[in-house]
Design a protein around this motif. Structure first.
Motif, PDB file in Angstrom:
ATOM      1  N   CYS A  28       9.164  45.553   5.410  1.00 35.85           N
ATOM      2  CA  CYS A  28       9.398  44.451   4.851  1.00 35.85           C
ATOM      3  C   CYS A  28      10.815  44.098   4.353  1.00 35.85           C
ATOM      4  O   CYS A  28      11.073  43.017   3.701  1.00 35.85           O
ATOM      5  CB  CYS A  28       8.513  44.120   3.458  1.00 35.85           C
ATOM      6  N   ALA A  38       9.730  35.609   0.501  1.00 39.30           N
ATOM      7  CA  ALA A  38      10.087  36.285  -0.674  1.00 39.30           C
ATOM      8  C   ALA A  38      11.735  36.605  -0.677  1.00 39.30           C
ATOM      9  O   ALA A  38      12.261  36.336  -1.919  1.00 39.30           O
ATOM     10  CB  ALA A  38       9.441  37.659  -0.674  1.00 39.30           C
ATOM     11  N   GLY A  39      12.471  36.405   0.446  1.00 45.52           N
ATOM     12  CA  GLY A  39      13.886  36.556   0.318  1.00 45.52           C
ATOM     13  C   GLY A  39      14.482  35.126   0.075  1.00 45.52           C
ATOM     14  O   GLY A  39      15.143  35.299  -0.691  1.00 45.52           O
ATOM     15  N   LEU A  40      13.912  33.989   0.531  1.00 43.86           N
ATOM     16  CA  LEU A  40      14.381  32.879   0.077  1.00 43.86           C
ATOM     17  C   LEU A  40      14.299  32.684  -1.380  1.00 43.86           C
ATOM     18  O   LEU A  40      15.078  32.251  -2.212  1.00 43.86           O
ATOM     19  CB  LEU A  40      13.712  31.761   0.837  1.00 43.86           C
ATOM     20  N   THR A  80       7.286  37.539   3.900  1.00 41.39           N
ATOM     21  CA  THR A  80       8.613  38.174   3.285  1.00 41.39           C
ATOM     22  C   THR A  80       9.681  37.265   3.585  1.00 41.39           C
ATOM     23  O   THR A  80      10.651  37.414   2.613  1.00 41.39           O
ATOM     24  CB  THR A  80       8.642  39.417   4.300  1.00 41.39           C
ATOM     25  N   VAL A  81      10.021  36.530   4.564  1.00 37.52           N
ATOM     26  CA  VAL A  81      11.241  35.739   4.372  1.00 37.52           C
ATOM     27  C   VAL A  81      11.150  34.729   3.274  1.00 37.52           C
ATOM     28  O   VAL A  81      12.123  34.296   2.745  1.00 37.52           O
ATOM     29  CB  VAL A  81      11.377  34.951   5.854  1.00 37.52           C
ATOM     30  N   MET A  83      16.571  34.266  -3.860  1.00 30.55           N
ATOM     31  CA  MET A  83      17.946  33.504  -4.075  1.00 30.55           C
ATOM     32  C   MET A  83      17.763  32.169  -4.660  1.00 30.55           C
ATOM     33  O   MET A  83      18.897  31.418  -4.699  1.00 30.55           O
ATOM     34  CB  MET A  83      18.586  33.286  -2.783  1.00 30.55           C
ATOM     35  N   THR A 127       2.610  42.880  -2.103  1.00 28.11           N
ATOM     36  CA  THR A 127       3.977  43.529  -2.583  1.00 28.11           C
ATOM     37  C   THR A 127       5.157  42.433  -2.751  1.00 28.11           C
ATOM     38  O   THR A 127       5.774  42.821  -3.930  1.00 28.11           O
ATOM     39  CB  THR A 127       4.374  44.569  -1.472  1.00 28.11           C
ATOM     40  N   THR A 128       5.645  41.720  -1.976  1.00 29.52           N
ATOM     41  CA  THR A 128       7.142  40.915  -2.038  1.00 29.52           C
ATOM     42  C   THR A 128       6.829  40.010  -2.808  1.00 29.52           C
ATOM     43  O   THR A 128       7.947  39.358  -3.212  1.00 29.52           O
ATOM     44  CB  THR A 128       7.447  40.882  -0.765  1.00 29.52           C
ATOM     45  N   ILE A 171      23.804  41.856  -2.114  1.00 24.63           N
ATOM     46  CA  ILE A 171      22.645  42.237  -2.484  1.00 24.63           C
ATOM     47  C   ILE A 171      22.270  43.701  -1.436  1.00 24.63           C
ATOM     48  O   ILE A 171      22.908  43.898  -0.272  1.00 24.63           O
ATOM     49  CB  ILE A 171      21.409  41.343  -1.714  1.00 24.63           C
ATOM     50  N   GLU A 190      10.345  49.165  -8.243  1.00 24.62           N
ATOM     51  CA  GLU A 190       9.848  47.816  -8.921  1.00 24.62           C
ATOM     52  C   GLU A 190      10.988  46.900  -9.302  1.00 24.62           C
ATOM     53  O   GLU A 190      11.343  47.271 -10.390  1.00 24.62           O
ATOM     54  CB  GLU A 190       8.618  48.021  -9.753  1.00 24.62           C
ATOM     55  N   ARG A 191      11.064  45.847  -8.729  1.00 22.30           N
ATOM     56  CA  ARG A 191      12.293  45.134  -9.325  1.00 22.30           C
ATOM     57  C   ARG A 191      12.341  44.760 -10.570  1.00 22.30           C
ATOM     58  O   ARG A 191      13.253  44.553 -11.282  1.00 22.30           O
ATOM     59  CB  ARG A 191      12.183  43.783  -8.371  1.00 22.30           C
ATOM     60  N   THR A 192      10.964  44.205 -10.943  1.00 20.19           N
ATOM     61  CA  THR A 192      10.678  43.576 -12.294  1.00 20.19           C
ATOM     62  C   THR A 192      11.065  44.869 -13.493  1.00 20.19           C
ATOM     63  O   THR A 192      11.155  44.278 -14.744  1.00 20.19           O
ATOM     64  CB  THR A 192       9.355  43.090 -12.480  1.00 20.19           C
ATOM     65  N   ASN A 242       6.426  38.029   8.855  1.00 20.03           N
ATOM     66  CA  ASN A 242       7.778  37.733   8.574  1.00 20.03           C
ATOM     67  C   ASN A 242       8.096  36.277   7.692  1.00 20.03           C
ATOM     68  O   ASN A 242       8.680  36.168   6.831  1.00 20.03           O
ATOM     69  CB  ASN A 242       8.343  37.408   9.800  1.00 20.03           C
ATOM     70  N   GLU A 301      16.882  45.261  -6.186  1.00 22.86           N
ATOM     71  CA  GLU A 301      16.833  43.909  -5.881  1.00 22.86           C
ATOM     72  C   GLU A 301      15.484  43.436  -5.261  1.00 22.86           C
ATOM     73  O   GLU A 301      15.149  42.161  -5.134  1.00 22.86           O
ATOM     74  CB  GLU A 301      17.749  43.741  -4.679  1.00 22.86           C
ATOM     75  N   THR A 302      14.588  44.370  -5.026  1.00 22.19           N
ATOM     76  CA  THR A 302      13.226  44.186  -4.615  1.00 22.19           C
ATOM     77  C   THR A 302      12.398  45.185  -4.830  1.00 22.19           C
ATOM     78  O   THR A 302      12.754  46.258  -4.956  1.00 22.19           O
ATOM     79  CB  THR A 302      13.457  43.561  -2.871  1.00 22.19           C
ATOM     80  N   THR A 303      11.125  44.942  -4.911  1.00 19.08           N
ATOM     81  CA  THR A 303      10.028  45.896  -4.991  1.00 19.08           C
ATOM     82  C   THR A 303       9.647  46.277  -3.379  1.00 19.08           C
ATOM     83  O   THR A 303       9.400  45.669  -2.539  1.00 19.08           O
ATOM     84  CB  THR A 303       8.631  45.270  -5.429  1.00 19.08           C
ATOM     85  N   SER A 304       9.624  47.689  -3.116  1.00 20.40           N
ATOM     86  CA  SER A 304       9.347  48.200  -1.807  1.00 20.40           C
ATOM     87  C   SER A 304       8.534  49.488  -1.722  1.00 20.40           C
ATOM     88  O   SER A 304       8.709  50.088  -2.805  1.00 20.40           O
ATOM     89  CB  SER A 304      10.556  48.254  -1.139  1.00 20.40           C
ATOM     90  N   ASN A 352       6.403  41.764  -6.967  1.00 22.35           N
ATOM     91  CA  ASN A 352       7.624  41.477  -6.956  1.00 22.35           C
ATOM     92  C   ASN A 352       7.788  40.202  -7.787  1.00 22.35           C
ATOM     93  O   ASN A 352       8.980  39.994  -7.789  1.00 22.35           O
ATOM     94  CB  ASN A 352       8.329  41.423  -5.352  1.00 22.35           C
ATOM     95  N   SER A 365      13.289  41.346   6.773  1.00 23.32           N
ATOM     96  CA  SER A 365      12.919  40.056   6.722  1.00 23.32           C
ATOM     97  C   SER A 365      13.081  39.526   5.447  1.00 23.32           C
ATOM     98  O   SER A 365      13.621  38.342   5.342  1.00 23.32           O
ATOM     99  CB  SER A 365      11.348  39.930   6.946  1.00 23.32           C
ATOM    100  N   GLN A 366      13.145  40.255   4.177  1.00 25.18           N
ATOM    101  CA  GLN A 366      13.481  39.696   2.883  1.00 25.18           C
ATOM    102  C   GLN A 366      15.025  39.311   2.961  1.00 25.18           C
ATOM    103  O   GLN A 366      15.455  38.417   2.470  1.00 25.18           O
ATOM    104  CB  GLN A 366      13.170  40.579   1.993  1.00 25.18           C
ATOM    105  N   CYS A 389      16.736  38.849   5.800  1.00 24.74           N
ATOM    106  CA  CYS A 389      16.931  37.428   6.415  1.00 24.74           C
ATOM    107  C   CYS A 389      16.885  36.115   5.398  1.00 24.74           C
ATOM    108  O   CYS A 389      17.415  35.324   5.761  1.00 24.74           O
ATOM    109  CB  CYS A 389      16.094  37.406   7.705  1.00 24.74           C
ATOM    110  N   GLY A 390      15.677  36.344   4.885  1.00 24.71           N
ATOM    111  CA  GLY A 390      15.320  35.126   3.974  1.00 24.71           C
ATOM    112  C   GLY A 390      16.790  34.788   2.843  1.00 24.71           C
ATOM    113  O   GLY A 390      16.982  33.644   2.711  1.00 24.71           O
ATOM    114  N   MET A 391      16.992  35.965   2.525  1.00 26.23           N
ATOM    115  CA  MET A 391      18.181  35.935   1.447  1.00 26.23           C
ATOM    116  C   MET A 391      19.389  35.218   2.157  1.00 26.23           C
ATOM    117  O   MET A 391      20.195  34.484   1.737  1.00 26.23           O
ATOM    118  CB  MET A 391      18.509  37.122   0.797  1.00 26.23           C
TER     119      MET A 391
END
Lengths: 284, 324
Positions: free
Chosen positions: A122, B75-77, B72-73, B80, B103-104, A64, A106-108, B69, A114-117, B108, A125-126, A128-130
């Protein structure tokens, strides 16, 4: 994708810069300096580092890549077009009504985005979530790359993510900071000092690499090294020249958020096509 | 109404914090789907995520006191393939991280489940900083967002299970204090549906969250006053069940709304928008009127701010008078 020799990648990076100039001139608005400075990093990522398939953007095993500072998206659009995600002629629709190439990504709207930014701070942190999701799913041979600006590091959300990445030792996150020392209002160290930047990240539990971000080969090497670091997440501080390749834009913060007009674009393209006057341009 | 299988209000009702139902629902959702995950901002017990955390520690993320966080974390989860429930107090999430959610998650199109606990003045002694009143308005204006405000713990449990199957970003608003349980395990819940809890023809009382119980009590008193009030419980504020609401209002010809939050932009705002365009009628809105709460015991605060059966009853009389 088949790997190509470094000399070839440098040519691609230069082509991407030309496209950035054309896109921005055509759009009449947008950011010049950041995208030009990032061309070598995006070339390295899309043409060597990333595991990806332009014909199958949702490939489940892909790496990603997040672009956190969305205003630099012209470089990503140009690189994606060169990599085969969509036709290059679509690049001139940047910022136009109905385009998939929105002013900020825009992702969509665009497969492979891969993401909207755009709103800053931000992306990490996304990522990290992934990375946490990949860990839950026991996907070990996948990485999340996230490109950030340096001015963007003013955002608190970045440091919340920095703490989280350090806490969970998210070794499949590889951050790349575009350390070009400018932001909209001026030099980063005047607006809100970031140094000691390396020390900051290290103290948050990250392994830090520093690299010349305008050296394609050095960027590739740094990413490969980052993948071998298993005990921590990695932050690559990539020192770049904003506006790289266009003499009158280089290192001038006024070009952070401005596009070239027709005359400026002509001058910039001439410079890029002649590698700064060193060779004869084929268009002359 | 028998088909809704509501509790018998003439009996002593069980009282339970609405957030408890969320805790049970999340655990159940986690057992049903391995992709359900949770993240919390240092309030795991308060938001009742602790049940899930104990059962699925490897699917739980503690982000610390960092609500930007948190969103947005999440949104990341979600990116996937996870179904992330992220919780904190409503004052902080979505109070602090609105732009991240916009946004996210919303723009998104990532189906993050934002869970805001301790909403409303009934938070009590903690005072105005922690009594979130603007969250419904903040979430309702976001495209793609679904806004759910359950009326009791059992409904919160069902709502949580429904959220885990919904493919949109959702906001779930929870209250801290024990609230009478007015539904049963057989009461239906569907995202986007309003339910007529009490039939009547003189006035429509439209409520959400903790105020639905108060409205049912108000309807009992109104009945003694010779007024038949219809109580429409609206657990989903967005998308709004316009059909059910308009059907009731066309019948009764006047409306009272009641919620434990700002009426501006809240349920009252949503109903006013709907009726102004479709069927304007006399209307009164019960809720917070452009002001903050303060410290106190929940019940005294609810009475002080006019958020109880007594004030709903008065408002019903006023709005019926305006019909004539």
């Amino acid at each position: 994708m088949k790997k190509q020799p470094i000399a070839r990648l440098e040519v691609i990076a230069n082509d991407i810069r030309e496209d950035i100039i054309k896109m921005l001139e055509h759009a009449g608005s947008g950011h010049s300096a950041g995208p030009l400075g990032l061309a070598d990093i995006f070339t390295a990522l899309y043409f060597d580092v990333l595991k990806h398939d332009p014909k199958n953007p949702d490939w489940p095993e892909r790496d990603i890549l997040l672009l956190s500072n969305g205003h630099c998206v012209p470089v990503r659009y140009a690189t994606m077009a060169h990599a085969g995600y969509f036709p290059k002629k679509e690049l001139l629709t940047l910022r136009k009504f109905g385009s998939r190439l929105q002013g900020h990504p825009e992702r969509t709207r665009l497969p492979g985005m891969e993401t909207t930014s755009g709103p800053l701070g931000c992306g990490l942190s996304q990522a990290c979530g992934m990375a946490l999701a990949m860990r839950m799913d026991k996907q070990t041979k996948r990485w999340v790359y996230v490109v950030m600006g340096d001015g963007e590091l003013n955002e608190g959300n970045i440091w919340e993510a920095a703490m989280l990445g350090g806490k969970y030792r998210l070794n499949n996150v590889i951050g790349i900071i575009d350390r070009n020392n400018i932001q909209i209002d001026g030099p980063t160290e005047d607006i809100m000092p970031l140094e000691d930047l390396k020390g900051k990240w290290e103290s948050f539990g990250w392994h830090v690499l520093e690299v010349n971000g305008n050296d394609v080969e050095a960027v590739i090497d740094a990413c490969n090294m980052a993948k071998t670091i298993v005990e921590k997440p990695v932050m690559i501080i990539a020192h770049t020249i904003p506006g790289k390749g266009v003499d009158f834009m280089e290192s001038d913060f006024h070009w952070h958020g401005a596009p070239p007009n027709h005359e400026q674009a002509k001058k910039a393209l001439h410079e890029l096509r002649t590698l700064g006057g060193k060779i004869r341009g084929e268009h002359e | 109404m028998t088909d809704l299988h509501l509790a018998d209000l003439s009996e002593t009702l069980l009282e339970e914090p609405i957030r408890k139902g969320f805790g049970r629902g999340l655990l159940a959702a986690g057992k049903l789907d391995v992709n359900v995950v949770a993240a919390c901002a240092d309030l795991t017990d308060s938001t009742q995520m602790s049940l899930f955390k104990a059962e699925f520690p490897e699917r739980f993320v503690e982000v610390g006191v960092a609500e930007q966080n948190l969103a947005t974390v999440g949104a990341g989860l979600a990116a996937m393939g996870k179904i992330p429930f992220v919780s904190s107090y409503a004052a902080f999430s979505p109070g602090r991280n609105w732009e991240q959610i916009r946004t996210t998650a919303c723009l998104n199109e990532r189906a993050v489940k934002i869970v805001g606990s301790h909403a409303g003045v009934s938070v009590g002694p903690d005072g105005a900083t922690h009594q979130m009143l603007e969250d419904i308005a903040l979430m309702r204006v976001l495209p793609n967002m679904v806004v759910i405000v359950p009326g009791d713990s059992l409904e919160a449990e069902r709502a949580t299970l429904a959220m885990a199957k919904d493919h949109r970003p959702n906001y779930l608003r929870l209250a801290r204090e024990a609230t009478p349980v007015i539904t049963t395990s057989n009461t239906p819940f569907e995202i986007g549906k309003a339910y007529v809890y009490e039939k009547g023809s003189d006035v429509t009382i439209i409520t959400t969250g903790t105020m639905t119980y108060q409205a049912l009590r108000a309807a009992e008193q109104l009945y003694k006053d010779g007024i038949e009030a219809e109580v429409v419980h609206v657990p989903t504020i967005k998308p709004l069940d316009a059909e059910t609401i308009l059907k009731s209002v066309r019948k009764t010809g006047c409306v009272v709304t009641a919620e434990e939050g700002q009426v501006a932009g809240g349920l009252g705002g949503a109903i006013a928008e709907l009726l102004a365009e479709n069927h304007p009628v006399p209307m009164k809105r019960i809720g917070m009127l452009d002001r903050f709460g303060e410290s106190g015991v929940p019940n005294e605060l609810l009475e002080y701010f006019g958020l109880d059966a007594k004030h709903i009853r008065l408002a019903a009389h006023h709005t019926i008078d305006k019909k004539k």
